[in-house]
Every structure is written in C-alpha cells, then in structure tokens.
Design an enzyme around this catalytic site. Sequence first.
Site, PDB file in Angstrom:
ATOM      1  CB  CYS A   1       8.573 -11.855  16.206  1.00 57.49           C
ATOM      2  SG  CYS A   1       9.051 -10.286  16.954  1.00 57.49           S
TER       3      CYS A   1
ATOM      4  CD  GLU B   1       0.628  -4.717  12.621  1.00 60.39           C
ATOM      5  OE1 GLU B   1       0.240  -4.253  13.700  1.00 60.39           O
ATOM      6  OE2 GLU B   1       1.652  -5.425  12.519  1.00 60.39           O
TER       7      GLU B   1
ATOM      8  CG  ASP C   1       4.286 -13.611  14.797  1.00 60.48           C
ATOM      9  OD1 ASP C   1       4.163 -13.732  16.029  1.00 60.48           O
ATOM     10  OD2 ASP C   1       5.011 -12.758  14.256  1.00 60.48           O
TER      11      ASP C   1
ATOM     12  N   GLY D   1       0.487 -12.919  24.520  1.00 63.18           N
ATOM     13  CA  GLY D   1       0.429 -11.922  25.585  1.00 63.18           C
ATOM     14  C   GLY D   1      -0.947 -11.318  25.760  1.00 63.18           C
TER      15      GLY D   1
ATOM     16  CB  VAL E   1       0.952   0.102  18.816  1.00 60.65           C
ATOM     17  CG1 VAL E   1       1.473  -0.149  20.224  1.00 60.65           C
ATOM     18  CG2 VAL E   1       0.365   1.498  18.736  1.00 60.65           C
ATOM     19  CD  GLU E   2       6.799  -4.124  20.860  1.00 65.07           C
ATOM     20  OE1 GLU E   2       6.503  -5.341  20.974  1.00 65.07           O
ATOM     21  OE2 GLU E   2       6.963  -3.355  21.823  1.00 65.07           O
ATOM     22  CB  SER E   3       2.450  -6.873  19.931  1.00 69.48           C
ATOM     23  OG  SER E   3       3.662  -7.605  19.902  1.00 69.48           O
TER      24      SER E   3
END
Length: 279
Positions: free
Chosen positions: A186, A226, A193, A255, A82-84
Amino acid sequence: MSLTDAPLGHHVAYPDQYDPTLLFPIERAANRAALGLGAAAHLPFHGADIWTAYELSWLNAKGKPQVAMAVVTIPADSPRLVESKSFKLYLNSLNQTRLDDEALLRERLAQDIGAAVGADVELDLIMPRDFAAQGIAELGGTDLDALDIAIDTYQPAPGLLRHAPDSRDGDIVEETLVSRLLKSNCPVTGQPDWGSVQIRYRGRAIDRVALLKYIVSLRQHAGFHEHCVEQIHTDIMRACAPAELTVYARYTRRGGLDINPWRSNAPGVRVDATRTARQ
C-alpha cells in the site's frame, strides 16, 4: 484533496449513520501520466475494477438487521477510483440505516459509488439465499510458480521482460499464464497486498522465466491494486508488443473488501469474477 486527506493510515471513528461523503475518490490521471498514458478517452486498454464487499449490512423497515454481499464493477475509464478504507467506512455507515427493500439499497450504492468515481457502475447484490451457490476457483492457465529460478530483484524491473529465446518474428502463440506470487505494498500504510495474476496474450511468445521474475519484481513496489495492474499491462505491451493482452489480478481481501482489476486491449474480453481460495 491529496492522499494525506484520506482516512487510510489514520485512526478514524466508525460511523453509525449513513454518509456517502465518506467515499474518498482518487484521480487516476497522475499514475497514468507516470506510465506515459494519456487521458481516459485515449487509453490503450479497457477493463474494470471488480470489488467484492463481504461485510454489508443494514436494517429493514422494522429495524431487523439484513446482510448481503455486493459486487461492484467500476469501469477503468472512470476518472477516479475509490480509496479502500473510505469504501469500508461508507459501507459501515449503512449498518444502522433503515431501508425498505433490496432494490433501494442497490440503487443507493450504485448512485453513491458512481458519483464518487465519475461514471456509472455495475452493482450486484448477493443475498443469503444465494450464498451457497458462490464458488471458489483458481485463475486458469499455465502455472509459472513451478519454475525453479533464482530471483534477486524486488522493485519494478520492466527491463526483465523479453520474448522467448526460441521465438521469432512472425511466430504467433496464444496462451494464458498465471502466478500467485504477485505482491505489492500500500503506498500509504506500507501494508502488503497479496494477489494472483493471470496474463492472457496472443503474439510472439513471452519468456516465462523473465515474466515470473518481472511479476516478483513488484514485491516491494508501493502502488494501489489498480495502478499495479495498469503498470503490468503497460510494461508487457512495451517490451513484448503482443497483438492482444489481458492482465487480471485478484487480490486477497482487507477490511471485508477485495479488489480485482483487469485491463485488456482485446475487444470483447470478459473475466470470471469467481473468487480464489485465498480470497
């Protein structure tokens, strides 16, 4: 859908009504194909992506706000991640949603996230009564960051990896090495990151200087958390062929979310989900 359709990198309105369609799934297959890995059924590792959601709130049946933290464990063999930012938007869509009890919240989260990634997920709620029991600990192992070395490579360089010069075929060691110098970017926004990484292996000794240089070589790499962990695992396996290898990264939050992937070819491996000081 492509990444250009994701909310990441775009100005979006924050939702005030529950909406599970906000979750934006991303297929894992493309990145794995680039690493020369096969389908999920034939992956050379198992593992999971452990998400911690620190900003989770909803309304009880009387309209009173409730807060909690959630730990979501997504299996590595799920077809999608899932995209954050979409995860953050989805969680925020619960802010004005009335739910009768914690069990209903847990059920709804697990169902929605599982549907997005295409697999059953584990979901634990941490309620305020348990906040004080949440600890902080660093990843265990020998600290590579104390090595006094010169580094000039900041794009992934698996060719740096090698066995220790004084090791020989048939020599078997079992050790755990850690570094806080993991950084990538990213792939959509270019934002940094930051993470810590733990490498546990059994096999012929890995050159520690070479390993630290390799970890730092991801510094300008564009990749999701990931994907980076899967690349590290794949590169070490190909260069050094340990009998057992576990790669575990804990990234700092963004976030209100942190993502902590681990991959291993060792049976029965589990990891400690305690957050680090930087998280």
